[in-house]
Design an enzyme around this catalytic site. Structure first.
Site, PDB file in Angstrom:
ATOM      1  N   THR A  70      35.824  49.356  44.327  1.00 19.63           N
ATOM      2  CA  THR A  70      35.367  49.343  45.836  1.00 19.63           C
ATOM      3  C   THR A  70      34.116  48.359  45.945  1.00 19.63           C
ATOM      4  OG1 THR A  70      35.752  51.672  46.081  1.00 19.63           O
ATOM      5  CG2 THR A  70      33.747  50.622  47.553  1.00 19.63           C
ATOM      6  N   ASN A 149      48.867  50.763  45.620  1.00 24.95           N
ATOM      7  CA  ASN A 149      48.250  52.286  44.897  1.00 24.95           C
ATOM      8  C   ASN A 149      49.225  53.306  45.404  1.00 24.95           C
ATOM      9  OD1 ASN A 149      46.628  51.477  47.378  1.00 24.95           O
ATOM     10  ND2 ASN A 149      46.116  53.543  47.270  1.00 24.95           N
ATOM     11  N   GLN A 178      45.122  48.230  40.624  1.00 28.39           N
ATOM     12  CA  GLN A 178      46.198  48.945  40.141  1.00 28.39           C
ATOM     13  C   GLN A 178      47.229  48.249  39.008  1.00 28.39           C
ATOM     14  OE1 GLN A 178      46.886  52.111  40.075  1.00 28.39           O
ATOM     15  NE2 GLN A 178      45.509  52.822  41.697  1.00 28.39           N
ATOM     16  N   SER A 198      39.070  47.565  37.931  1.00 32.00           N
ATOM     17  CA  SER A 198      38.112  48.683  37.628  1.00 32.00           C
ATOM     18  C   SER A 198      38.249  49.310  36.585  1.00 32.00           C
ATOM     19  CB  SER A 198      38.655  49.626  38.885  1.00 32.00           C
ATOM     20  OG  SER A 198      37.780  50.779  38.730  1.00 32.00           O
ATOM     21  N   GLY A 199      37.476  49.956  35.769  1.00 31.45           N
ATOM     22  CA  GLY A 199      37.533  50.392  34.351  1.00 31.45           C
ATOM     23  C   GLY A 199      38.239  51.587  34.367  1.00 31.45           C
ATOM     24  N   HIS A 200      37.973  52.587  35.434  1.00 35.43           N
ATOM     25  CA  HIS A 200      38.541  54.033  35.232  1.00 35.43           C
ATOM     26  C   HIS A 200      39.867  54.108  35.488  1.00 35.43           C
ATOM     27  CE1 HIS A 200      38.977  55.666  39.421  1.00 35.43           C
ATOM     28  NE2 HIS A 200      38.038  54.680  39.699  1.00 35.43           N
ATOM     29  N   THR A 236      19.466  45.471  37.164  1.00 32.02           N
ATOM     30  CA  THR A 236      19.330  45.644  35.783  1.00 32.02           C
ATOM     31  C   THR A 236      20.935  45.727  35.297  1.00 32.02           C
ATOM     32  OG1 THR A 236      17.107  46.557  35.522  1.00 32.02           O
ATOM     33  CG2 THR A 236      18.529  46.892  33.695  1.00 32.02           C
ATOM     34  N   CYS A 322      41.248  58.285  47.394  1.00 25.93           N
ATOM     35  CA  CYS A 322      40.294  58.143  48.467  1.00 25.93           C
ATOM     36  C   CYS A 322      40.566  58.789  49.940  1.00 25.93           C
ATOM     37  CB  CYS A 322      39.893  56.546  48.632  1.00 25.93           C
ATOM     38  SG  CYS A 322      39.272  55.912  47.334  1.00 25.93           S
TER      39      CYS A 322
END
Length: 379
Positions: A70, A149, A178, A198-200, A236, A322
């Site tokens: 996102t 997706n 995806q 995206s990592g997840h 950071t 989502c």
């Protein structure tokens, strides 16, 4: 438990979790601090970026770590629009993009931008000719996903990139959340300027991701502050998250090289088994991605089917995570031209490299039982 909702999120790989924990515990200093401990963390961050660049075959300075899909999509779309609005205010996308793309585009419409939402065919694929014809003198951005997706349809991103390369005044962004690790995509193409990951979705951690920004592309930053990440993303740095993201990327890239054919084989077994169930209509095109199969069971309620399967510890989904809690029809399937009985009864199975044939066989048998049970209750 049989988990078949990997397009919503994946089980984090144990080595990814270990890397995050080790970095968080041993390298907790702020990488912007000038003392030696801060310097060590800064070096670790740059090493993670260097490794990500090697895996993606891009330059190190073209990798921007984000919090996920996102943020990456919003950074790319709004960043281009706000930075280059003097050049033009026209954006091209499709009707079947992820909400983070569609809503970003709609938000820009309130600021005076014009967006063309291109249609797709029944396979969920946009026509390259439509993209070509939609380009105007004031077009500054094309944003189109690589893999849908919900449907698993693969967009002709290479052909679109060929077109974009002939229009140096516009930028091409690909939402590849995806597709990473399942459907190969070369970022070295001169027509591709931005790409979201995206990592997840690849057995990494939630809150991690990468936005590829080629070195010819300038963005208006969404965050202002300490000028981190080439002034594109102040704040950071999440060093532990970035290291874990690279770990997940490395693992999924290795599996793409060694195990992709096996995933396709399992997907084909699932595809054919679903087609043999009289009550089922498969929506996903036969040439779709190897990990997503969308199908409808007209006359049933998808949420009921999901709960019936969950009682047997089998987990699938309806639409994009989502929007899965919305009871209306799938906007993606509707855009493909499917009838209401299909758009309101759609289910999605999404595989991982850990999915086995035995799990698919068990899912199919349990699905048949659930359909029979539903029909019996409705009689």
């Amino acid at each position: 438990m049989i988990y078949l909702d990997n397009s919503a999120t994946t089980l984090p790989d144990p080595t990814v979790l270990t890397s995050f924990q080790q970095i968080s515990s041993n390298y907790f200093a702020n990488p912007s601090s000038i003392h030696p401990l801060g310097g060590q963390v800064e070096q670790l961050f740059h090493m993670a970026k260097k490794q990500a660049a090697e895996l993606l075959k891009v330059r190190q300075e073209e990798v921007v770590f984000t919090s996920g899909g996102t943020e990456g999509n919003n950074m790319a779309i709004k960043g281009i629009a706000l930075q280059h609005q003097q050049r033009g205010k026209h954006i091209i996308t499709t009707e079947i993009e992820h909400p983070s793309v569609l809503e970003a585009c709609r938000s820009l419409e309130t600021l005076g931008f014009h967006v063309t939402y291109l249609p797709v065919n029944q396979s969920g694929v946009v026509a390259v000719e439509d993209v070509q014809q939609a380009i105007r003198e004031d077009t500054i951005l094309i944003t189109i996903m690589h893999v849908n997706n919900e449907m698993g349809s693969i967009q002709p991103t290479k052909e679109i990139a060929d077109i974009a390369a002939k229009h140096p005044k516009l930028f091409f962004h690909i939402d590849n959340v995806q597709g990473v690790g399942k459907v190969p995509l070369s970022l070295s193409h001169p027509g591709i300027n931005l790409c979201t990951m995206s990592g997840h979705k690849i057995h990494g951690l939630k809150g991690t991701g990468i936005l590829y920004v080629d070195n010819r592309t300038t963005l208006f930053p969404l965050f202002h502050g300490g000028e981190q990440e080439r002034n594109l993303r102040s704040g950071t740095e999440n060093v532990a998250g970035s290291v874990s993201m690279v770990k997940a990327l490395r693992i999924i890239k290795e599996k793409e090289t060694t195990t992709l054919d096996q995933m396709y084989e399992i997907r084909n077994v699932l595809f054919e088994a679903l087609q043999e169930i009289p009550e089922v209509i498969v929506n996903t095109p036969n040439n779709g991605a190897p990990h997503i199969v969308n199908f409808s069971v007209p006359g049933t309620k998808p949420e009921v089917m999901i709960h019936m399967l969950a009682e047997k510890e089998i987990y699938i989904s309806t639409k994009s995570a989502c929007s899965s809690k919305q009871a209306d029809a799938s906007k993606i399937l509707k855009a493909c031209g499917f009838t209401k009985d299909r758009t309101t009864s759609a289910l999605r199975v999404s595989l991982s490299y850990e999915t086995t044939l035995e799990e698919i066989y068990q899912f199919i048998e349990t699905l048949k039982q659930a359909i029979r049970q539903f029909k019996k209750v409705m009689e």
